[in-house]
Design a protein around this motif. Structure first.
Motif, PDB file in Angstrom:
ATOM      1  N   SER A   9      -8.954 -31.011   2.520  1.00  0.00           N
ATOM      2  CA  SER A   9      -7.866 -30.432   1.728  1.00  0.00           C
ATOM      3  C   SER A   9      -7.709 -28.933   1.968  1.00  0.00           C
ATOM      4  O   SER A   9      -6.803 -28.308   1.410  1.00  0.00           O
ATOM      5  N   GLY A  10      -8.565 -28.356   2.794  1.00  0.00           N
ATOM      6  CA  GLY A  10      -8.527 -26.924   3.051  1.00  0.00           C
ATOM      7  C   GLY A  10      -7.559 -26.546   4.153  1.00  0.00           C
ATOM      8  O   GLY A  10      -6.922 -27.403   4.782  1.00  0.00           O
ATOM      9  N   TYR A  11      -7.478 -25.260   4.409  1.00  0.00           N
ATOM     10  CA  TYR A  11      -6.527 -24.717   5.374  1.00  0.00           C
ATOM     11  C   TYR A  11      -6.779 -25.256   6.781  1.00  0.00           C
ATOM     12  O   TYR A  11      -5.883 -25.818   7.422  1.00  0.00           O
ATOM     13  N   ILE A  12      -8.007 -25.109   7.273  1.00  0.00           N
ATOM     14  CA  ILE A  12      -8.334 -25.612   8.608  1.00  0.00           C
ATOM     15  C   ILE A  12      -8.491 -27.125   8.590  1.00  0.00           C
ATOM     16  O   ILE A  12      -7.952 -27.837   9.432  1.00  0.00           O
ATOM     17  N   VAL A  55     -16.730 -34.229  10.943  1.00  0.00           N
ATOM     18  CA  VAL A  55     -16.193 -32.892  11.199  1.00  0.00           C
ATOM     19  C   VAL A  55     -16.396 -32.059   9.942  1.00  0.00           C
ATOM     20  O   VAL A  55     -15.833 -32.370   8.890  1.00  0.00           O
ATOM     21  N   HIS A  56     -17.199 -31.004  10.064  1.00  0.00           N
ATOM     22  CA  HIS A  56     -17.467 -30.126   8.922  1.00  0.00           C
ATOM     23  C   HIS A  56     -16.592 -28.887   9.045  1.00  0.00           C
ATOM     24  O   HIS A  56     -16.857 -27.982   9.824  1.00  0.00           O
ATOM     25  N   ALA A  57     -15.528 -28.860   8.246  1.00  0.00           N
ATOM     26  CA  ALA A  57     -14.642 -27.704   8.176  1.00  0.00           C
ATOM     27  C   ALA A  57     -14.545 -27.207   6.739  1.00  0.00           C
ATOM     28  O   ALA A  57     -13.534 -26.649   6.322  1.00  0.00           O
ATOM     29  N   GLY A  58     -15.624 -27.434   5.992  1.00  0.00           N
ATOM     30  CA  GLY A  58     -15.655 -27.023   4.600  1.00  0.00           C
ATOM     31  C   GLY A  58     -15.964 -25.554   4.437  1.00  0.00           C
ATOM     32  O   GLY A  58     -16.349 -24.872   5.391  1.00  0.00           O
ATOM     33  N   PRO A  59     -15.814 -25.013   3.224  1.00  0.00           N
ATOM     34  CA  PRO A  59     -16.047 -23.588   2.980  1.00  0.00           C
ATOM     35  C   PRO A  59     -17.529 -23.247   3.012  1.00  0.00           C
ATOM     36  O   PRO A  59     -18.373 -24.083   2.666  1.00  0.00           O
ATOM     37  N   THR A  83     -18.259 -26.262  12.119  1.00  0.00           N
ATOM     38  CA  THR A  83     -17.443 -25.058  12.242  1.00  0.00           C
ATOM     39  C   THR A  83     -18.232 -23.829  11.818  1.00  0.00           C
ATOM     40  O   THR A  83     -18.818 -23.811  10.730  1.00  0.00           O
ATOM     41  N   THR A  84     -18.250 -22.797  12.675  1.00  0.00           N
ATOM     42  CA  THR A  84     -18.812 -21.513  12.258  1.00  0.00           C
ATOM     43  C   THR A  84     -17.698 -20.466  12.373  1.00  0.00           C
ATOM     44  O   THR A  84     -16.790 -20.452  11.575  1.00  0.00           O
ATOM     45  N   GLY A  85     -17.742 -19.581  13.369  1.00  0.00           N
ATOM     46  CA  GLY A  85     -16.682 -18.597  13.508  1.00  0.00           C
ATOM     47  C   GLY A  85     -17.111 -17.427  14.357  1.00  0.00           C
ATOM     48  O   GLY A  85     -18.295 -17.285  14.718  1.00  0.00           O
ATOM     49  N   ALA A  86     -16.156 -16.561  14.685  1.00  0.00           N
ATOM     50  CA  ALA A  86     -16.443 -15.405  15.527  1.00  0.00           C
ATOM     51  C   ALA A  86     -17.430 -14.455  14.886  1.00  0.00           C
ATOM     52  O   ALA A  86     -18.099 -13.684  15.583  1.00  0.00           O
ATOM     53  N   ALA A  87     -17.558 -14.495  13.567  1.00  0.00           N
ATOM     54  CA  ALA A  87     -18.479 -13.586  12.873  1.00  0.00           C
ATOM     55  C   ALA A  87     -19.939 -13.870  13.197  1.00  0.00           C
ATOM     56  O   ALA A  87     -20.812 -13.058  12.901  1.00  0.00           O
ATOM     57  N   ASP A 168      -3.082 -24.712  17.019  1.00  0.00           N
ATOM     58  CA  ASP A 168      -3.820 -24.684  18.282  1.00  0.00           C
ATOM     59  C   ASP A 168      -5.297 -24.986  18.039  1.00  0.00           C
ATOM     60  O   ASP A 168      -5.950 -25.679  18.833  1.00  0.00           O
ATOM     61  N   LEU A 169      -5.832 -24.445  16.943  1.00  0.00           N
ATOM     62  CA  LEU A 169      -7.231 -24.719  16.612  1.00  0.00           C
ATOM     63  C   LEU A 169      -7.437 -26.202  16.344  1.00  0.00           C
ATOM     64  O   LEU A 169      -8.422 -26.797  16.803  1.00  0.00           O
ATOM     65  N   ALA A 170      -6.513 -26.818  15.624  1.00  0.00           N
ATOM     66  CA  ALA A 170      -6.620 -28.255  15.355  1.00  0.00           C
ATOM     67  C   ALA A 170      -6.615 -29.063  16.649  1.00  0.00           C
ATOM     68  O   ALA A 170      -7.359 -30.048  16.789  1.00  0.00           O
ATOM     69  N   ALA A 171      -5.799 -28.638  17.617  1.00  0.00           N
ATOM     70  CA  ALA A 171      -5.781 -29.321  18.916  1.00  0.00           C
ATOM     71  C   ALA A 171      -7.128 -29.202  19.619  1.00  0.00           C
ATOM     72  O   ALA A 171      -7.556 -30.127  20.330  1.00  0.00           O
TER      73      ALA A 171
END
Length: 259
Positions: A9-12, A55-59, A83-87, A168-171
């Motif tokens: 239900s989140g953005y990503i 797929v873990h795209a949770g906060p 999912t992690t991130g550039a940070a 694009d990220l979803a792809a």
């Protein structure tokens, strides 16, 4: 594949779920379709069992909860795409093979990556995600610019960040889910953008520095993250997976939307 989405239900996560469903995979969402709670590791292990992919795209919830959640998902035996991130990367020029040097805001994410990769899972590191009326641009930077009457950047000018449109990220998630080898890291970055240039678009040509100390009083450690200059390559991801972002100008995209 039968896929369990955490953060559907989140953005990503919502964009990823839609893209995977469009590609023909069967989606189930944690909590909505499958009982489970990110703060209850035992429920995560039970929820993930039997799926072809999780797929873990949770906060992010903090070190203890996040690492316990990763361990529980891995214990289920289902392949994990985390999912992690550039940070999680240091400043300067980095790529998919660079050693993590995480910002203190997300210091534990390097360990989360290590555990996922050691178990044969896969990791996606997005840049700053924008588009579709969501993300930090829409939820933080644009309102702050409106409040101050000028586009704001934190600290000194010239700081660069990697960015990616949410579609694009979803792809990329679809490409990783379908084609990536186990134990691999992938980068979701379409370009690098100067944050003061982004401020110029949001402020209609007017920009102002938001002092780090002042921003930190409101944003905490996130303020300091905005001062980390990064150039993160996704060349390996594009070459191996054939990922080709359709949105290649964040500033142009924002201007076309009337910012």
């Amino acid at each position: 594949m039968n896929v369990l989405i955490i953060g559907a239900s989140g953005y990503i996560g919502s964009a990823v779920a839609a893209a995977l469903a469009k590609a023909g995979h069967r989606m189930s969402a944690l909590r909505a379709d499958v009982p489970g709670d990110l703060r209850d590791p035992s429920s995560l292990e039970s929820a993930a069992k039997g799926f072809d992919l999780v797929v873990h795209a949770g906060p992010p919830l903090g070190e203890e909860a996040d690492l316990a959640g990763v361990d529980a998902l891995l214990a289920s035996g289902a392949p994990l795409l985390h999912t992690t991130g550039a940070a999680v990367l240091g400043g300067g020029l980095t790529d998919e093979d660079s050693e993590p040097d995480p910002h203190p805001l997300v210091s534990w994410r390097a360990e989360a990556e290590r555990r996922v990769l050691a178990a044969g899972g896969r990791v996606i590191r997005p840049g700053l995600v924008y588009g579709n009326a969501g993300g930090l641009v829409h939820d933080l930077l644009a309102p702050k610019s409106a409040e101050r009457g000028a586009g704001v950047y934190i600290g000194e000018p010239g700081v660069r960040w990697p960015v990616v449109h949410v579609e694009d990220l979803a792809a990329l998630y679809v490409a990783v889910a379908e084609r990536a080898a186990p134990g691999t890291v992938w980068h979701g970055m379409s370009e690098t953008v100067r944050l003061d240039a982004l401020a110029g678009v949001l402020g209609d040509g007017r920009t102002a520095s938001w002092p780090v100390e002042e921003a930190a009083a409101e944003l905490g450690r996130l303020a300091d993250l905005f001062t980390r200059d990064q150039q993160v390559s996704s060349e390996k991801t594009r070459r191996i997976l054939g990922w080709r972002p359709a949105h290649t100008s964040m500033l142009g995209h924002l201007l076309s939307e009337g910012w």
